[in-house]
Design a protein around this motif. Sequence first.
Motif, PDB file in Angstrom:
ATOM      1  N   ASN A 124       5.280  -8.627  -1.451  1.00  0.00           N
ATOM      2  CA  ASN A 124       3.999  -9.271  -1.137  1.00  0.00           C
ATOM      3  C   ASN A 124       4.169 -10.777  -0.967  1.00  0.00           C
ATOM      4  O   ASN A 124       3.365 -11.578  -1.440  1.00  0.00           O
ATOM      5  CB  ASN A 124       2.959  -8.969  -2.229  1.00  0.00           C
ATOM      6  CG  ASN A 124       1.537  -9.153  -1.724  1.00  0.00           C
ATOM      7  OD1 ASN A 124       1.291  -9.087  -0.522  1.00  0.00           O
ATOM      8  ND2 ASN A 124       0.617  -9.392  -2.629  1.00  0.00           N
ATOM      9  N   SER A 129      -1.907  -8.540   1.513  1.00  0.00           N
ATOM     10  CA  SER A 129      -2.196  -7.114   1.318  1.00  0.00           C
ATOM     11  C   SER A 129      -3.692  -6.832   1.230  1.00  0.00           C
ATOM     12  O   SER A 129      -4.125  -5.696   1.439  1.00  0.00           O
ATOM     13  CB  SER A 129      -1.497  -6.599   0.058  1.00  0.00           C
ATOM     14  OG  SER A 129      -1.894  -7.352  -1.079  1.00  0.00           O
ATOM     15  N   ASN A 130      -4.491  -7.850   0.932  1.00  0.00           N
ATOM     16  CA  ASN A 130      -5.945  -7.657   0.841  1.00  0.00           C
ATOM     17  C   ASN A 130      -6.697  -8.342   1.983  1.00  0.00           C
ATOM     18  O   ASN A 130      -7.923  -8.484   1.921  1.00  0.00           O
ATOM     19  CB  ASN A 130      -6.463  -8.196  -0.497  1.00  0.00           C
ATOM     20  CG  ASN A 130      -5.922  -7.408  -1.680  1.00  0.00           C
ATOM     21  OD1 ASN A 130      -5.849  -6.181  -1.637  1.00  0.00           O
ATOM     22  ND2 ASN A 130      -5.525  -8.111  -2.735  1.00  0.00           N
ATOM     23  N   ARG A 147      -2.173  -6.815   7.954  1.00  0.00           N
ATOM     24  CA  ARG A 147      -1.544  -6.412   6.689  1.00  0.00           C
ATOM     25  C   ARG A 147      -0.197  -5.733   6.945  1.00  0.00           C
ATOM     26  O   ARG A 147       0.793  -5.991   6.252  1.00  0.00           O
ATOM     27  CB  ARG A 147      -2.481  -5.479   5.913  1.00  0.00           C
ATOM     28  CG  ARG A 147      -3.790  -6.137   5.493  1.00  0.00           C
ATOM     29  CD  ARG A 147      -4.558  -5.270   4.507  1.00  0.00           C
ATOM     30  NE  ARG A 147      -4.992  -3.997   5.071  1.00  0.00           N
ATOM     31  CZ  ARG A 147      -6.139  -3.809   5.723  1.00  0.00           C
ATOM     32  NH1 ARG A 147      -6.970  -4.833   5.909  1.00  0.00           N
ATOM     33  NH2 ARG A 147      -6.473  -2.615   6.185  1.00  0.00           N
ATOM     34  N   ALA A 151       3.704  -7.091   6.077  1.00  0.00           N
ATOM     35  CA  ALA A 151       4.632  -6.272   5.286  1.00  0.00           C
ATOM     36  C   ALA A 151       5.961  -6.082   6.015  1.00  0.00           C
ATOM     37  O   ALA A 151       7.030  -6.067   5.393  1.00  0.00           O
ATOM     38  CB  ALA A 151       3.996  -4.915   4.977  1.00  0.00           C
TER      39      ALA A 151
END
Length: 340
Positions: A124, A129-130, A147, A151
Amino acid sequence: MGRPSSNSKKMRNLVGILKDKVSLIKATLLLSKKSATFNVAVLRVTTHFPVDPPPEAAVDDVLALGHHHQPGASAVVGSLLRRLRRTQNVYVALKCLLTLHHILARGSPVLKDQISSAIGPHNNLLNLSNFRDESDPDTWEISAWVRWYAAVLEQGLLLDHRSPSASQNGETLGQRISTTTLLNEMGLLVGMVEQICQSPESLHYQKINLVHEVMRLVGEDYRMTMREILARIAELGKRIDDLSDEELNDVWFGLKKLEECKEKVVLMFLNKKMNDGGWDLIAQMSKDVEGVKHRRASLRLVKFQGSGSTRLGGEIIPLRTRGKRWLDVPWNPLVVPQAC
């Protein structure tokens, strides 16, 4: 959440243009001349509007600013990461990630080192991620691409940290890499393919130029990753008889993970014909590993039967040698065998 009207989209684009102009004015007036140069360059590659990939000339300007000197590289990367972490706009976020991707792919070693120093080799890394842009249904859907893309870049950074060796022919690869290192690197490379395989299902968003450019760059990374994987599979194939059982299992699980990703990545990049040879090698290696595992299991069974059992009437009976017992029948030393 209904579909946005054309008027609301126009209004949003207008607001984005105004934000870009205000940001440029602030960077020019409120910062020192040197700092303003870096911030303005970053702002020009990460505008709210138009919803297109950053102009190549603007990306080249960013790469040039941090090409040689550590302070310049640090300022560029710092400005870019601040922009990425503060924005709530899906298009700005994608442009920031695209620019980071260009730095990782084409930037100078000084620039790449600054990204590694600023982010670090942990999960992360980009902290997206949010991320969600709830402005309308399209931006909500495209947020999933942000997102996922973050990653993928994070996994790429892990590869740079832990698997720095470049792909070479099998003979050279064998001379310079131990089996343990080979397996560790293959695990990271397979992890990259797995992460790419987790792309959003809304592939129709590739019709947006910005998302299409993301897929183009990720596709290049995918093909390079597969070349690295195939080189290691070829080398492991040469060592297959010398691999331990645990190492064989590691290879087998890695190959199975790749096979599980095949259908998705072929759909994503439409490259089935181009990569048939690679997938054939993966399938053949899986068969070879299973063959070695089967032979070893058969040999163990034969050794076990030869050392710990006997046959009576075609039936395997375990040998037991507790005290003076033979075939688990008490032995009476006073009984004299009778002649037939």
